[in-house]
Design a protein around this motif. Structure first.
Motif, PDB file in Angstrom:
ATOM      1  N   ALA A  59      20.194  -4.795 -19.938  1.00 33.27           N
ATOM      2  CA  ALA A  59      19.738  -5.961 -19.172  1.00 33.27           C
ATOM      3  C   ALA A  59      20.203  -5.938 -17.729  1.00 33.27           C
ATOM      4  O   ALA A  59      19.822  -6.816 -16.948  1.00 33.27           O
ATOM      5  N   GLY A  60      21.009  -4.938 -17.346  1.00 32.56           N
ATOM      6  CA  GLY A  60      21.502  -4.850 -15.978  1.00 32.56           C
ATOM      7  C   GLY A  60      22.974  -5.132 -15.823  1.00 32.56           C
ATOM      8  O   GLY A  60      23.486  -5.170 -14.695  1.00 32.56           O
ATOM      9  N   GLY A  61      23.686  -5.331 -16.939  1.00 34.42           N
ATOM     10  CA  GLY A  61      25.110  -5.616 -16.867  1.00 34.42           C
ATOM     11  C   GLY A  61      25.926  -4.402 -16.460  1.00 34.42           C
ATOM     12  O   GLY A  61      25.585  -3.271 -16.800  1.00 34.42           O
ATOM     13  N   ARG A 118      15.304  -6.937 -13.949  1.00 36.44           N
ATOM     14  CA  ARG A 118      14.948  -6.260 -15.198  1.00 36.44           C
ATOM     15  C   ARG A 118      14.400  -7.201 -16.259  1.00 36.44           C
ATOM     16  O   ARG A 118      13.732  -6.764 -17.201  1.00 36.44           O
ATOM     17  N   GLY A 119      14.682  -8.477 -16.137  1.00 39.74           N
ATOM     18  CA  GLY A 119      14.319  -9.419 -17.187  1.00 39.74           C
ATOM     19  C   GLY A 119      12.838  -9.728 -17.215  1.00 39.74           C
ATOM     20  O   GLY A 119      12.081  -9.352 -16.314  1.00 39.74           O
ATOM     21  N   PRO A 120      12.376 -10.425 -18.259  1.00 42.91           N
ATOM     22  CA  PRO A 120      10.980 -10.847 -18.333  1.00 42.91           C
ATOM     23  C   PRO A 120      10.650 -11.837 -17.235  1.00 42.91           C
ATOM     24  O   PRO A 120      11.552 -12.430 -16.620  1.00 42.91           O
ATOM     25  N   GLU A 121       9.417 -12.063 -16.997  1.00 43.17           N
ATOM     26  CA  GLU A 121       8.927 -12.817 -15.832  1.00 43.17           C
ATOM     27  C   GLU A 121       9.644 -14.145 -15.581  1.00 43.17           C
ATOM     28  O   GLU A 121      10.002 -14.432 -14.432  1.00 43.17           O
ATOM     29  N   PRO A 122       9.920 -14.995 -16.602  1.00 41.59           N
ATOM     30  CA  PRO A 122      10.580 -16.267 -16.285  1.00 41.59           C
ATOM     31  C   PRO A 122      11.964 -16.122 -15.660  1.00 41.59           C
ATOM     32  O   PRO A 122      12.486 -17.073 -15.076  1.00 41.59           O
ATOM     33  N   CYS A 123      12.575 -14.924 -15.764  1.00 40.62           N
ATOM     34  CA  CYS A 123      13.933 -14.729 -15.260  1.00 40.62           C
ATOM     35  C   CYS A 123      13.968 -14.261 -13.814  1.00 40.62           C
ATOM     36  O   CYS A 123      15.056 -14.120 -13.250  1.00 40.62           O
TER      37      CYS A 123
END
Length: 216
Positions: free
Chosen positions: A163-165, A199-204
Motif C-alpha cells: 500500500a506504500g508503507g 497507490r490506493g483506489p480512487e476514493p483515497c
C-alpha cells in the motif's frame, strides 16, 4: 455518513473513551467486529463478552480509527496506543525486539488492525488503504514519527508495504500462539501518506480523511 464531503465509502472516524458517545454505536460495533475477526475467524484466546472482544489495553489512552460503510457501521478498525503507557509488545512480546521496547511520545503502537471479511474485494482495499492513510494523518497531527506493528512478515509485505508503507523490521519472526509474527516500525511522513494515496483506489487519492473535529 460522509466526512468533509468525501465519498461515503471512505469515512474514517477517530475516537476514544471520552468521545465515543458522539458517534452512536460505532465503538460498540468495532468490538463486535474484533470478535468476528480475532475470536471467531482466527481463534485467538482473548477476553470476550456477548460477542465483543476486548483486552487490558482498551484504556482511556487508546485511540480508535474506524472505517464506516455507507450505513455508518464499523467495517474496519485499528487501535493506536502511546508507548508512554503500557502497550502490547512491551508487556507481552518483548522477545520480538532486539533491544528495549520504546517509550516515547513520538512512537505509538498500532494493534487490532483488520476489516470485515464479508466486504467485497474492492471495499476491503478501500477500507485497508483508508485506515493506513488515516493512521498517517493522525500521526502527522500528533507528532508521531513511527508506529510499532506486530504481524506476519508475509502479511506486512502484502498489505502495508504494497500500500506504500515504509517499514523497518525490528527483530526475528517468532511463533505467537497459532501464527508467526515480527515487530516492525511503520514510518509516518508526508511522503508515505502521498504514496499511499497514489497507490490506493480512487476514493483515497485526495484527503484528508480525518477531520480535526474527529481527532481524539
Amino acid at each position: 455518513m460522509p466526512v468533509n464531503g468525501r465519498s461515503p465509502d471512505l469515512t474514517v472516524v477517530c475516537l476514544n473513551w471520552e468521545t465515543a458517545h458522539l458517534h452512536g454505536e460505532v465503538w460498540i460495533d468495532h468490538h463486535r467486529l474484533r470478535y468476528r475477526l480475532f475470536v471467531e475467524r482466527q481463534g485467538w484466546d482473548v477476553p470476550a463478552y456477548r460477542g465483543m472482544e476486548y483486552d487490558e489495553f482498551d484504556t482511556p489512552a487508546a485511540r480508535y480509527l474506524l472505517w464506516l460503510d455507507e450505513q455508518g457501521e464499523t467495517r474496519g478498525a485499528v487501535r493506536l496506543l502511546p508507548t508512554t503507557r503500557p502497550y502490547m509488545l512491551q508487556q507481552l512480546w518483548p522477545q520480538l525486539l532486539y533491544g528495549t521496547p520504546p517509550a516515547s511520545e513520538a512512537v505509538w503502537e498500532a494493534t487490532r488492525f483488520g476489516c470485515d471479511r464479508s466486504l467485497g474485494a474492492r471495499q476491503r482495499r478501500v477500507a485497508v488503504t483508508g485506515l493506513l492513510c488515516a493512521m498517517q494523518e493522525f500521526g502527522l497531527r500528533h507528532g508521531i514519527v513511527r508506529y510499532l506493528v506486530v504481524m506476519p512478515l508475509r502479511l506486512l509485505r502484502r498489505v502495508v508495504v504494497a500500500a506504500g508503507g515504509e517499514v523497518t523490521v525490528l527483530g526475528p519472526e517468532r511463533r505467537l500462539g497459532k501464527r508467526r509474527a515480527a515487530a516492525s516500525y511503520l514510518t509516518v511522513s508526508q511522503d508515505v501518506l502521498a504514496e499511499m494515496r497514489r497507490r490506493g483506489p480512487e476514493p483515497c487519492h485526495s484527503g484528508p480523511i480525518l477531520s480535526l473535529s474527529q481527532s481524539a
